[in-house]
Design a protein around this motif. Structure first.
Motif, PDB file in Angstrom:
ATOM      1  N   ASP A  22      -5.023   0.270  -9.528  1.00 54.00           N
ATOM      2  CA  ASP A  22      -4.464  -0.260  -8.274  1.00 54.00           C
ATOM      3  C   ASP A  22      -4.652  -1.766  -8.172  1.00 54.00           C
ATOM      4  OD1 ASP A  22      -7.188  -0.313  -7.642  1.00 54.00           O
ATOM      5  OD2 ASP A  22      -7.066   1.520  -6.424  1.00 54.00           O
ATOM      6  N   HIS A  23      -5.267  -2.367  -9.170  1.00 54.24           N
ATOM      7  CA  HIS A  23      -5.338  -3.832  -9.229  1.00 54.24           C
ATOM      8  C   HIS A  23      -5.512  -4.261 -10.678  1.00 54.24           C
ATOM      9  CE1 HIS A  23      -9.498  -2.596  -9.193  1.00 54.24           C
ATOM     10  NE2 HIS A  23      -9.862  -3.797  -9.615  1.00 54.24           N
ATOM     11  N   MET A  40       2.478   1.749  -3.313  1.00 57.78           N
ATOM     12  CA  MET A  40       1.462   2.154  -4.297  1.00 57.78           C
ATOM     13  C   MET A  40       1.228   3.662  -4.208  1.00 57.78           C
ATOM     14  SD  MET A  40      -0.675   0.814  -6.546  1.00 57.78           S
ATOM     15  CE  MET A  40      -1.675   1.811  -7.650  1.00 57.78           C
ATOM     16  N   PRO A  62       0.797  -1.245   0.000  1.00 57.16           N
ATOM     17  CA  PRO A  62       0.000   0.000   0.000  1.00 57.16           C
ATOM     18  C   PRO A  62       0.829   1.295   0.000  1.00 57.16           C
ATOM     19  CG  PRO A  62      -0.904  -1.595   1.546  1.00 57.16           C
ATOM     20  CD  PRO A  62       0.379  -2.185   1.048  1.00 57.16           C
ATOM     21  N   ALA A  68      -2.392  -3.489  -5.072  1.00 56.71           N
ATOM     22  CA  ALA A  68      -1.802  -2.498  -4.174  1.00 56.71           C
ATOM     23  C   ALA A  68      -1.778  -3.016  -2.747  1.00 56.71           C
ATOM     24  CB  ALA A  68      -2.624  -1.213  -4.234  1.00 56.71           C
TER      25      ALA A  68
END
Ligand code: NAD
Length: 418
Positions: A291-292, A165, A162, A311
């Motif tokens: 983020d994915h 990211m 996280p 992430a």
């Protein structure tokens, strides 16, 4: 007597400094003789590490290239969008090149550089550092040995983490892929490359989904201001509070974008955060990077597998399912079992545990490995493991995945351009 090879460095940011520091620490192999970066402290850093008397510094790439070929090899450590033009010019000047990944932000540019390198007979070593990391080498060797039989399918996970990211793909350099490169190319060309290497067969097709779903304004804590330094009501509980850049963990990341990260007092960092992109609320940036991402891949021989970028997972891990057993490996397994790789034969019994000694350089030892490999390539002893002709294949997988994600179609790779 082994020849000492001379090195110039173009782009002395985070990556350029890592490679040039490693190279400067091997005086029996390398002499770092020149550096170019608009930030004077960064060329000064490389000069100090180099210790070379006639060291040349340049503040812009035009002047650097105008000076002609200054070394046997050039390390290109600039940002993604510079790679194509700078590598093209370096090859024309006669440099062999250590080129940071991605090779370039578009597939056409990647293919053009590979063609140019082949035509001129020059080496372009792509920084797919994981191929030189002991964990990945061990994983590949076990699979190549046939211990788990023929691979039928696999799962591969890239856990970006996280904070990483937010630092790189929300607030940072790769937050807006159209100004850098597609996320699956920028971040996961490593993963595509690892799969291509381990599977040792062509990837034929890919189908991918993914989006930006969490780092968006609608997920911002109630009352969150545009900047964490503006008194956010969620400051105490928000994982992404930029004020954490003043702490130990935050400073490690800050060092990649703020040269005084290690020495600056907290007050200086807080002041910097008031105007820097890294001070923005992680839910209120101009980011568009997904983020994915979830991708399905088909390799020749009907071998299939999935790749996931998230992430919200920590580190890369893998499961390869073979006709004689299963190989599982990565940081998640290390954490749970103390072993980096577990090889479980079908039919029971204890898994074979493989423990990899703690690496002495970044990327699981790959940063050191690739600098050694550069020397081998320059002296004719290399195995071409990450040369551009090899790397174009895994870059094609990443570009194809992005094409699939954007079009919603399954993409056949073959000789297509994306
Ligand atoms: N191999 C890996 O695992 C890995 C990891 C991280 C980043 N990267 C890649 O490495 C590259 C560099 O990333 P970074 O984090 O070091 O970036 P960075 O921003 O820290 O470094 C880039 C440097 O280039 C300099 N620069 C800008 N314009 C220039 C120009 N025209 N000529 C010369 N220098 C110029 C900047 O001042 C900066 O110092 C990127 O392409 C990135 O995707 C690779």
């Amino acid at each position: 007597m082994n020849p000492v090879k001379t090195i110039a460095v173009l782009g002395c940011g985070s990556r350029g400094r890592i490679y040039s520091t490693i190279a400067a620490g091997m005086p029996e192999k390398f002499r770092v003789v020149a550096a170019c970066d608009p930030v004077a402290e960064r060329t000064a850093y490389v000069q100090e590490k180099s210790g070379h008397e006639g060291f040349q510094k340049f503040a812009d790439a035009e002047a650097f290239f105008a000076a002609g070929r200054l070394a046997d090899a050039l390390i290109i450590g600039t940002q993604d969008t510079h790679h194509y033009e700078q590598c093209r010019r370096a090859l024309d000047l006669g440099y062999d090149v250590l080129l940071e990944k991605p090779i370039a932000p578009t597939h056409d540019q990647v293919l053009a550089l590979a063609e140019q390198a082949a035509r001129l007979g020059r080496k372009v070593i792509v920084c797919h550092v994981l191929r030189y990391a002991p964990f990945y080498m061990a994983m590949r060797d076990i699979i190549a040995s046939g211990e788990i039989g023929e691979i039928v399918n696999f799962e591969a996970m890239e856990g970006v983490e996280p904070w990483h990211m937010a630092h790189s793909f929300v607030r940072g350099h790769w937050a807006r892929p159209h100004l850098a490169s597609p996320t699956i190319v920028a971040k996961s060309c490593h993963d595509m490359d690892m799969l291509a290497w381990v599977m040792d067969r062509p990837c034929e097709a890919v189908s991918a989904f993914g989006s930006l779903s969490r780092f968006t304004e609608k997920h911002a804590p109630a009352g969150a201001p545009a900047r964490c330094t503006d008194g956010c009501p969620a400051g105490d509980t928000c994982f992404y509070n930029a004020v954490k850049y003043t702490g130990e963990m935050g400073r490690r990341w800050l060092g990649m974008v703020y040269d005084r990260a290690a020495d600056a007092p907290a007050s200086e960092i807080l002041e910097w955060l008031k105007t820097s992109p890294w001070g923005r609320c992680a839910y209120r940036c101009d980011n568009t990077a997904p983020d994915h991402i979830s991708a399905s891949l088909r390799f020749s021989g009907e071998v299939t597998g999935t790749f996931t970028l998230s992430a919200f997972e920590f580190g890369r891990h893998y499961a390869f399912y073979g006709t004689k057993g299963v190989l599982r490996g990565g940081p998640a397994y290390r954490k749970a079992t103390g072993a980096d790789i577990l090889v479980q034969p079908h039919g029971g019994g204890e898994p074979r545990r493989v423990v990899i000694p703690t690496p002495t350089s970044g990327h699981g030892g790959g940063d050191l490995g690739i600098v050694n490999a550069l020397y081998d390539e320059l002296t004719g002893r290399g195995d071409g493991r990450t040369c551009i002709a090899v790397s174009v294949q895994s870059h094609a997988m990443a570009f194809a995945a992005e094409h699939s994600r954007l079009t919603g179609k399954t993409v056949e790779i073959r000789d297509n351009r994306f």
